[in-house]
Design a protein around this motif. Structure first.
Motif, PDB file in Angstrom:
ATOM      1  N   PRO A  17      52.720  33.773 -44.034  1.00 51.40           N
ATOM      2  CA  PRO A  17      54.062  33.910 -44.590  1.00 51.40           C
ATOM      3  C   PRO A  17      54.968  32.781 -44.112  1.00 51.40           C
ATOM      4  N   ARG A  18      55.906  32.492 -44.899  1.00 56.83           N
ATOM      5  CA  ARG A  18      56.856  31.426 -44.608  1.00 56.83           C
ATOM      6  C   ARG A  18      57.653  31.767 -43.352  1.00 56.83           C
ATOM      7  N   GLY A  19      57.824  30.778 -42.496  1.00 52.17           N
ATOM      8  CA  GLY A  19      58.616  30.951 -41.296  1.00 52.17           C
ATOM      9  C   GLY A  19      57.855  31.489 -40.102  1.00 52.17           C
ATOM     10  N   CYS A  20      56.551  31.742 -40.260  1.00 52.22           N
ATOM     11  CA  CYS A  20      55.745  32.252 -39.153  1.00 52.22           C
ATOM     12  C   CYS A  20      55.135  31.092 -38.372  1.00 52.22           C
ATOM     13  N   ASP A  21      54.924  31.333 -37.099  1.00 55.87           N
ATOM     14  CA  ASP A  21      54.249  30.339 -36.276  1.00 55.87           C
ATOM     15  C   ASP A  21      52.773  30.300 -36.639  1.00 55.87           C
ATOM     16  N   LEU A  22      52.199  29.128 -36.535  1.00 64.83           N
ATOM     17  CA  LEU A  22      50.785  28.943 -36.824  1.00 64.83           C
ATOM     18  C   LEU A  22      50.190  28.076 -35.729  1.00 64.83           C
ATOM     19  N   GLU A  23      49.059  28.496 -35.223  1.00 65.95           N
ATOM     20  CA  GLU A  23      48.372  27.717 -34.206  1.00 65.95           C
ATOM     21  C   GLU A  23      46.980  27.378 -34.724  1.00 65.95           C
ATOM     22  N   LEU A  24      46.661  26.097 -34.736  1.00 68.50           N
ATOM     23  CA  LEU A  24      45.343  25.642 -35.181  1.00 68.50           C
ATOM     24  C   LEU A  24      44.623  24.972 -34.024  1.00 68.50           C
ATOM     25  N   ARG A  25      43.345  25.174 -33.996  1.00 68.77           N
ATOM     26  CA  ARG A  25      42.499  24.438 -33.061  1.00 68.77           C
ATOM     27  C   ARG A  25      41.874  23.327 -33.891  1.00 68.77           C
ATOM     28  N   ILE A  26      42.001  22.102 -33.446  1.00 69.52           N
ATOM     29  CA  ILE A  26      41.587  20.946 -34.235  1.00 69.52           C
ATOM     30  C   ILE A  26      40.376  20.265 -33.605  1.00 69.52           C
ATOM     31  N   TYR A  27      39.441  19.865 -34.454  1.00 70.15           N
ATOM     32  CA  TYR A  27      38.331  19.011 -34.050  1.00 70.15           C
ATOM     33  C   TYR A  27      38.525  17.698 -34.791  1.00 70.15           C
ATOM     34  N   THR A  28      38.539  16.598 -34.076  1.00 68.91           N
ATOM     35  CA  THR A  28      38.690  15.281 -34.671  1.00 68.91           C
ATOM     36  C   THR A  28      37.337  14.583 -34.658  1.00 68.91           C
ATOM     37  N   HIS A  29      36.898  14.175 -35.848  1.00 70.07           N
ATOM     38  CA  HIS A  29      35.618  13.480 -35.975  1.00 70.07           C
ATOM     39  C   HIS A  29      35.900  12.055 -36.434  1.00 70.07           C
ATOM     40  N   SER A  30      35.490  11.105 -35.632  1.00 62.90           N
ATOM     41  CA  SER A  30      35.719   9.701 -35.932  1.00 62.90           C
ATOM     42  C   SER A  30      34.373   8.991 -36.047  1.00 62.90           C
ATOM     43  N   ARG A  31      34.212   8.275 -37.158  1.00 67.08           N
ATOM     44  CA  ARG A  31      32.946   7.576 -37.391  1.00 67.08           C
ATOM     45  C   ARG A  31      33.173   6.391 -38.319  1.00 67.08           C
ATOM     46  N   GLU A  32      32.731   5.231 -37.880  1.00 62.80           N
ATOM     47  CA  GLU A  32      32.788   4.007 -38.687  1.00 62.80           C
ATOM     48  C   GLU A  32      34.113   3.831 -39.424  1.00 62.80           C
ATOM     49  N   GLY A  33      35.204   3.943 -38.705  1.00 65.76           N
ATOM     50  CA  GLY A  33      36.509   3.724 -39.309  1.00 65.76           C
ATOM     51  C   GLY A  33      37.044   4.898 -40.103  1.00 65.76           C
ATOM     52  N   ASP A  34      36.314   5.973 -40.178  1.00 60.12           N
ATOM     53  CA  ASP A  34      36.737   7.172 -40.912  1.00 60.12           C
ATOM     54  C   ASP A  34      37.110   8.250 -39.899  1.00 60.12           C
ATOM     55  N   VAL A  35      38.248   8.879 -40.086  1.00 61.97           N
ATOM     56  CA  VAL A  35      38.676   9.954 -39.207  1.00 61.97           C
ATOM     57  C   VAL A  35      38.854  11.215 -40.044  1.00 61.97           C
ATOM     58  N   SER A  36      38.217  12.303 -39.611  1.00 59.40           N
ATOM     59  CA  SER A  36      38.341  13.595 -40.289  1.00 59.40           C
ATOM     60  C   SER A  36      38.844  14.618 -39.283  1.00 59.40           C
ATOM     61  N   LEU A  37      39.727  15.488 -39.747  1.00 56.49           N
ATOM     62  CA  LEU A  37      40.235  16.572 -38.915  1.00 56.49           C
ATOM     63  C   LEU A  37      39.735  17.896 -39.482  1.00 56.49           C
ATOM     64  N   TYR A  38      39.272  18.764 -38.594  1.00 53.79           N
ATOM     65  CA  TYR A  38      38.810  20.092 -38.972  1.00 53.79           C
ATOM     66  C   TYR A  38      39.661  21.093 -38.201  1.00 53.79           C
ATOM     67  N   GLY A  39      40.265  22.037 -38.898  1.00 54.67           N
ATOM     68  CA  GLY A  39      41.139  23.010 -38.256  1.00 54.67           C
ATOM     69  C   GLY A  39      40.525  24.403 -38.263  1.00 54.67           C
ATOM     70  N   PHE A  40      40.813  25.171 -37.222  1.00 53.15           N
ATOM     71  CA  PHE A  40      40.253  26.513 -37.053  1.00 53.15           C
ATOM     72  C   PHE A  40      41.371  27.489 -36.738  1.00 53.15           C
ATOM     73  N   ALA A  41      41.336  28.637 -37.373  1.00 47.72           N
ATOM     74  CA  ALA A  41      42.387  29.634 -37.213  1.00 47.72           C
ATOM     75  C   ALA A  41      42.304  30.378 -35.888  1.00 47.72           C
ATOM     76  N   SER A  42      41.130  30.383 -35.272  1.00 43.79           N
ATOM     77  CA  SER A  42      40.981  31.111 -34.006  1.00 43.79           C
ATOM     78  C   SER A  42      40.090  30.331 -33.050  1.00 43.79           C
ATOM     79  N   GLN A  43      40.211  30.663 -31.780  1.00 41.95           N
ATOM     80  CA  GLN A  43      39.352  30.037 -30.777  1.00 41.95           C
ATOM     81  C   GLN A  43      37.895  30.449 -31.007  1.00 41.95           C
ATOM     82  N   HIS A  44      37.678  31.664 -31.489  1.00 44.60           N
ATOM     83  CA  HIS A  44      36.331  32.158 -31.800  1.00 44.60           C
ATOM     84  C   HIS A  44      35.655  31.238 -32.816  1.00 44.60           C
TER      85      HIS A  44
END
Length: 102
Positions: free
Chosen positions: A1-28
């Protein structure tokens, strides 16, 4: 919902000049992703596909713990050999994964 806090766990994958971000809703989800990434031939895209397929991340964890190759092989992109490898590598570790918070 709008106005709610959101916490993401991010994995950053970097390879040959390409950077991808993967987000996860929970630590699990992030921990399960990290565990899957330790398996030969499973990179970040495939790990995300396994967690975003026909099974929820908690169901994936249960299938691994139970040795249910059929359930894992039913996920698009995961064949029988990959399912067997995931179970062989992670079944003994999956019990250490804390269940997701409600």
């Amino acid at each position: 919902p709008r106005g709610c806090d959101l916490e993401l766990r991010i994995y950053t994958h970097s390879r040959e000049g390409d950077v991808s971000l993967y987000g996860f809703a929970s630590q699990h989800e992030r921990t399960l992703f990290d565990m899957l990434m330790t398996i030969k031939n499973i990179g970040p895209s495939k790990a995300v596909a396994l967690l975003s397929g026909t099974l929820t991340p908690p169901e994936v964890a249960v299938a691994i713990a139970a040795g249910d190759e059929k359930a894992l092989a039913g996920i698009k992109g995961c064949g029988g050999k990959t399912a067997a490898l995931i179970i062989a590598e992670l079944a003994h570790k999956i019990g250490t994964l804390a269940p997701p918070a409600p």
